[in-house]
Design a protein around this motif. Structure first.
Motif, PDB file in Angstrom:
ATOM      1  N   LEU A 165      -5.484   6.451   4.821  1.00 20.33           N
ATOM      2  CA  LEU A 165      -6.721   6.371   4.725  1.00 20.33           C
ATOM      3  C   LEU A 165      -7.181   5.266   5.592  1.00 20.33           C
ATOM      4  N   LEU A 166      -6.474   3.805   5.511  1.00 20.55           N
ATOM      5  CA  LEU A 166      -7.036   2.811   6.230  1.00 20.55           C
ATOM      6  C   LEU A 166      -6.676   2.980   7.569  1.00 20.55           C
ATOM      7  N   GLN A 181      -6.474   4.793  -5.069  1.00 15.68           N
ATOM      8  CA  GLN A 181      -5.953   5.006  -3.669  1.00 15.68           C
ATOM      9  C   GLN A 181      -7.287   4.959  -2.808  1.00 15.68           C
ATOM     10  N   VAL A 186     -12.488  -1.386   4.437  1.00 13.15           N
ATOM     11  CA  VAL A 186     -13.124  -0.760   5.571  1.00 13.15           C
ATOM     12  C   VAL A 186     -14.552  -1.099   5.713  1.00 13.15           C
ATOM     13  N   VAL A 212      -9.214   0.939  -0.409  1.00 17.84           N
ATOM     14  CA  VAL A 212      -9.418   1.293   1.074  1.00 17.84           C
ATOM     15  C   VAL A 212     -10.843   1.306   1.646  1.00 17.84           C
ATOM     16  N   TRP A 265     -10.541  -5.910   0.405  1.00 15.51           N
ATOM     17  CA  TRP A 265      -9.712  -5.073  -0.356  1.00 15.51           C
ATOM     18  C   TRP A 265      -9.474  -5.737  -1.744  1.00 15.51           C
ATOM     19  N   GLN A 271      -2.702   5.404   1.019  1.00 13.56           N
ATOM     20  CA  GLN A 271      -3.609   4.500   1.436  1.00 13.56           C
ATOM     21  C   GLN A 271      -3.601   3.987   2.777  1.00 13.56           C
ATOM     22  N   THR A 291       0.798  -1.324  -0.075  1.00  9.64           N
ATOM     23  CA  THR A 291      -0.061  -0.033   0.021  1.00  9.64           C
ATOM     24  C   THR A 291       0.879   1.203   0.008  1.00  9.64           C
ATOM     25  N   SER A 292       0.252   2.206  -0.617  1.00  9.71           N
ATOM     26  CA  SER A 292       1.037   3.560  -0.568  1.00  9.71           C
ATOM     27  C   SER A 292       0.768   4.350   0.738  1.00  9.71           C
TER      28      SER A 292
END
Lengths: 234, 261
Positions: free
Chosen positions: A27-28, B199, B207, B203, B212, A24, A20-21
């Motif tokens: 946000l996660l 992006q 969530v 996510v 994912w 990301q 993941t960036s």
């Protein structure tokens, strides 16, 4: 198309790994925190929160393990605590008060299984992924050592202990916000007796991840507590 | 693809609202207005899973029917109240005016969710739920007035087969309508859209749905899907005439339309 190429450059470092960036991850972290609060049954969100916020605490834990003979051993051998690897029959046959017997008793009384722990997905280092996995699998043993059940109260107490021990932001958040859903009576017990004890024990005890539990099933719980520095539960 | 939708079925609607910030509802409304179905229309909604298009169709024809009945009443001002009452009662039992929609989906879970929604929202008449594959529809030739596929065609392995099947089951004069994610040509918007897609959407998937991978797949499948002109050509290849498309939101979504003559 650009994003696709960037992601293709990242490797899958272990089975289940999702690269993941930084955006990301941020946000996660935010999303999982909100969702975990909104729906306490989303244990996967607690796990994701732990993974995305553990970038400082996890290397710290790994280093603690590396510098300790037993911890180093664990990192080398990578033992996993799973129903398939545990000899339940043998553990049940151990004397009362031994780690193995009490652990099995805990699993049965609370109707939990070590197999329900989430495997890590968002940790971008294979060794750190093991560290967090180990932390998760050892959680039930924490309950056993602290003598805490799996109800909300018990979980919060264990979280306080873990927060002090590991420094994982997820534990800190859980410890701080968990009590929100408790009744006032329970909050009182929590604040006056249980949390101070958990904090004192957590600070006093050596790192719980440095214990090769699988080689200590016969050891009495009390003796292990003393060895680690966990004060007797109230 | 099947397994993706099995895990996705229950949270499908919540995810759609979150990902598109509720705009998918507007897109579907626009599709229905473009269709402008009159009472008596027989619609086949393919990959219609949770029923969004089907319910809109029923609402639309019901309200058209309602207006029809009102107009009829106005023209009967010379009749007695008894006669008006009786003829109104007769028509009331036909509130949909013989319109029907068949929802066809390859995934049992999606259909299950759709049926539950229908019950919950109070839709009972004029709806059928059929398990089927867009590449090989379980229907006879020349059966339907309109064929729709909303956000489904990009999940079909052989789009050409699905288009051929669409042509086969439509009556002569029937209309093909496809609502699907398409290509944004504006470079700035395209970059923002890509950023958001790659992006944010996985996510959200993790969530909200704990998944994912399915949403990563979704975003990638959108990129792989043929752009507007190419899809138009494919639809023409299947035999449709007067094939056209309308971009919504700068091409994030497009409605393709064609007729069987």
């Amino acid at each position: 198309k650009e994003e696709e190429e960037e992601e293709g450059g990242w490797q899958q470092l272990y089975p289940g790994h999702i690269p993941t960036s930084p955006l990301q991850k941020a946000l996660l972290a935010a999303g999982s925190a909100v969702m975990a609060l909104y729906d306490p049954y989303r244990h996967d969100m607690v796990a994701v929160l732990g993974e995305t916020t553990g970038c400082l605490a996890l290397p710290n834990l790994r280093d603690k393990m590396k510098n300790h003979p037993e911890g180093y051993h664990i990192l080398q051998e990578r033992p996993r605590i799973r129903l398939s690897t545990l000899d339940m029959g043998r553990l049940q046959g151990l004397p009362d008060g031994s780690l193995g017997r009490e652990y099995v008793r805990f699993l049965e009384d609370n109707k939990v299984s070590p197999d329900t722990r989430m495997p890590p997905k968002f940790v971008d280092d294979e060794e750190l992924a093991y560290v967090i996995q180990r932390y998760r699998e050892v959680h039930d043993l924490m309950h056993t050592l602290l003598g805490m059940p799996t109800n909300m109260l018990g979980e919060v107490v264990v979280k306080w202990f873990e927060a002090v021990q590991t420094g994982l932001p997820m534990c800190v958040l859980g410890a701080a916000l968990g009590p929100v859903r408790l009744s006032t009576r329970k909050l009182q017990v929590l604040a006056t007796e249980l949390v101070p004890w958990a904090i004192r024990s957590g600070l006093n005890a050596s790192c719980v991840l440095n214990v090769y539990y699988e080689q200590r099933w016969e050891q009495p719980v009390e003796s292990l507590r003393e060895e680690l520095g966990i004060f007797p539960p109230p | 693809v099947y397994q993706v939708f099995e895990s996705v079925a229950k949270k499908y609607d919540v995810m759609n609202d979150s990902m598109t910030l509720g705009i998918h509802r507007v897109w579907k409304d626009i599709l229905m207005h473009k269709m402008n179905p009159s009472p008596g229309t027989l619609l086949l909604d393919v990959a219609g899973g949770t029923g969004d298009i089907a319910f809109r169709f029923i609402n639309y024809v019901s309200s058209v029917r309602e207006r029809q009945l009102q107009r009829k009443l106005k023209h009967r001002q010379n009749l007695s109240w008894q006669e008006i009452f009786e003829s109104y009662q007769k028509d009331k039992f036909n509130s949909l005016g013989d319109s029907r929609v068949v929802v066809c989906d390859i995934n049992r879970e999606m259909l299950k969710v759709g049926k539950q929604k229908a019950q919950h929202l109070g839709y009972s008449e004029g709806l059928s739920w059929v398990l089927g594959n867009a590449e090989e529809l379980p229907f006879d030739n020349d059966k339907f007035d309109v064929y729709t596929i909303a956000f489904g065609i990009r999940n079909v392995t052989r789009i050409d087969l699905a288009l051929q099947e669409a042509y086969r089951v439509l009556k002569p004069g029937g209309r093909f309508l496809c609502l699907e994610f398409s290509h944004v040509s504006n470079p700035l918007l395209s970059r923002l859209y890509d950023l958001y897609s790659f992006q944010v959407i996985p996510v959200l998937g993790e969530v909200i749905a704990g998944d994912w991978k399915s949403y990563q797949y979704l975003v990638e499948s959108i990129r792989r899907f043929p752009p507007q002109e190419e899809l138009k050509a494919m639809i023409e290849d299947a035999g449709f005439f007067k094939v056209d498309y309308e971009n919504l939101n700068f091409g994030i979504v497009a409605i393709h339309s064609g007729f069987k003559l």
